[in-house]
Design a protein around this motif. Structure first.
Motif, PDB file in Angstrom:
ATOM      1  N   UNK A 125       0.865  -1.176   0.000  1.00  0.00           N
ATOM      2  CA  UNK A 125       0.000   0.000   0.000  1.00  0.00           C
ATOM      3  C   UNK A 125       0.901   1.225   0.000  1.00  0.00           C
ATOM      4  N   UNK A 126       0.761   2.048  -1.038  1.00  0.00           N
ATOM      5  CA  UNK A 126       1.553   3.271  -1.150  1.00  0.00           C
ATOM      6  C   UNK A 126       0.681   4.465  -0.777  1.00  0.00           C
ATOM      7  N   UNK A 127       1.215   5.343   0.067  1.00  0.00           N
ATOM      8  CA  UNK A 127       0.535   6.573   0.459  1.00  0.00           C
ATOM      9  C   UNK A 127       1.194   7.725  -0.290  1.00  0.00           C
ATOM     10  N   UNK A 128       0.400   8.482  -1.025  1.00  0.00           N
ATOM     11  CA  UNK A 128       0.938   9.552  -1.845  1.00  0.00           C
ATOM     12  C   UNK A 128       0.436  10.914  -1.394  1.00  0.00           C
ATOM     13  N   UNK A 129       1.308  11.893  -1.544  1.00  0.00           N
ATOM     14  CA  UNK A 129       0.921  13.298  -1.437  1.00  0.00           C
ATOM     15  C   UNK A 129       1.171  13.888  -2.814  1.00  0.00           C
ATOM     16  N   UNK A 130       0.093  14.133  -3.555  1.00  0.00           N
ATOM     17  CA  UNK A 130       0.255  14.518  -4.938  1.00  0.00           C
ATOM     18  C   UNK A 130       0.866  13.364  -5.707  1.00  0.00           C
ATOM     19  N   UNK A 131       2.006  13.611  -6.347  1.00  0.00           N
ATOM     20  CA  UNK A 131       2.672  12.570  -7.130  1.00  0.00           C
ATOM     21  C   UNK A 131       3.840  11.938  -6.388  1.00  0.00           C
TER      22      UNK A 131
END
Length: 286
Positions: A234-240
């Motif tokens: 599971x990857x958590x992103x802020x924008x890109x």
């Protein structure tokens, strides 16, 4: 009943030895708290032939420290190994024969482990006049408010450069090792080591969970792989940009995600979600 001498906790080697002695075949362990300590203890109980029930007051296990997909995966994993998972329940007391719930129910148990979090032991630092706030406050060199005193490890409230210098208290072995390098460099006047991406792990049954980064300011999640397969991330992103990765039996995703977090590399979320695309190929072109 929280002051009962027979209640178990897990902070020292002696506590671990007491817990292991209680986990004999046929015995039943009640674990109060569905965090990493609680779930790891439940897995150990099953490995030693004891029964286990996990009691969590939040609506899911790992609610404070992990994403919903990860919580769902570990809930299913433990249930398949015979652990009873109770969520959304409050504990009102501890009795000779088990844990009393707020609704009046009794969870029968031969042993009870309370694993509901840790507070920084900062009394010595406060007595010494050091600044404390959710732990002993230190800078990027592990230096306290007294320039002659350094502090490292779980007890410190420290800046995290890869997350914009945000202050946080980290409970992990890698954190203590990183701060040891910082303090040593400062004491002997050497160049400070490069900032590291915080990382953590948990081993439960045949599953290895590895986490890099912290989901500060994340605005979306990308699940890579199928949780039902037993290997996903599971990857958590802020924008890109990736700010955190939770990898289950997925070392390439952990290592690649940790590298991308450290560099602040923008990624293509669609490629990131596709397990057929190498983690090295998800970065957006410069």
């Amino acid at each position: 009943g929280a002051d009962r001498p027979d209640l178990l906790e897990l902070r020292t080697l002696e506590h671990a030895e007491r817990l292991k002695a209680a986990l004999t075949p046929g015995k039943r362990l009640a674990v109060v708290g569905g965090g990493y300590v609680g779930l790891e203890a439940a897995a150990s109980a099953r490995a030693l032939g004891a029964e286990a029930v996990v009691i969590e007051r939040m609506d899911r296990v790992l609610a404070r420290v992990a994403s919903e997909p990860l919580s769902a995966f570990f809930t299913d994993l433990h249930r398949r190994h015979g652990v009873e998972i109770l969520t959304g329940v409050e504990v009102s007391g501890f009795e000779d024969d088990g844990v009393r719930l707020a609704d009046g129910g009794l969870i029968a148990a031969d042993a009870i482990l309370v694993g509901v979090g840790a507070l920084a032991r900062e009394a010595l630092a406060r007595t010494a006049g050091l600044a404390c706030e959710n732990g002993v406050v230190v800078d990027e060199a592990a230096r306290t408010s007294d320039p002659s005193i350094y502090a490292i490890g779980d007890v410190t409230h420290r800046p995290i450069p890869v997350h914009g210098g945000r202050m946080h208290r980290l409970e992990s072995v890698p954190n203590a090792l990183e701060q040891a390098k910082q303090a040593a460099a400062a004491i002997v006047g050497r160049v400070a080591p490069a900032p590291e991406v915080p990382w953590f792990w948990s081993d439960q049954y045949d599953v290895k969970l590895q986490i890099a980064g912290l989901p500060f300011d994340a605005d979306r999640q990308v699940v890579r792989g199928d949780p039902a397969s037993g290997a996903f991330s599971v990857f958590h992103l802020n924008g890109a940009r990736i700010v955190c990765v939770e990898a289950v039996n997925a070392p390439a995703e952990f290592m690649g995600g940790r590298l991308l977090i450290g560099k602040g590399t923008p990624v293509d979320a669609d490629l990131l979600a596709d397990p057929a695309t190498s983690i090295k190929a998800v970065a957006k072109p410069a």
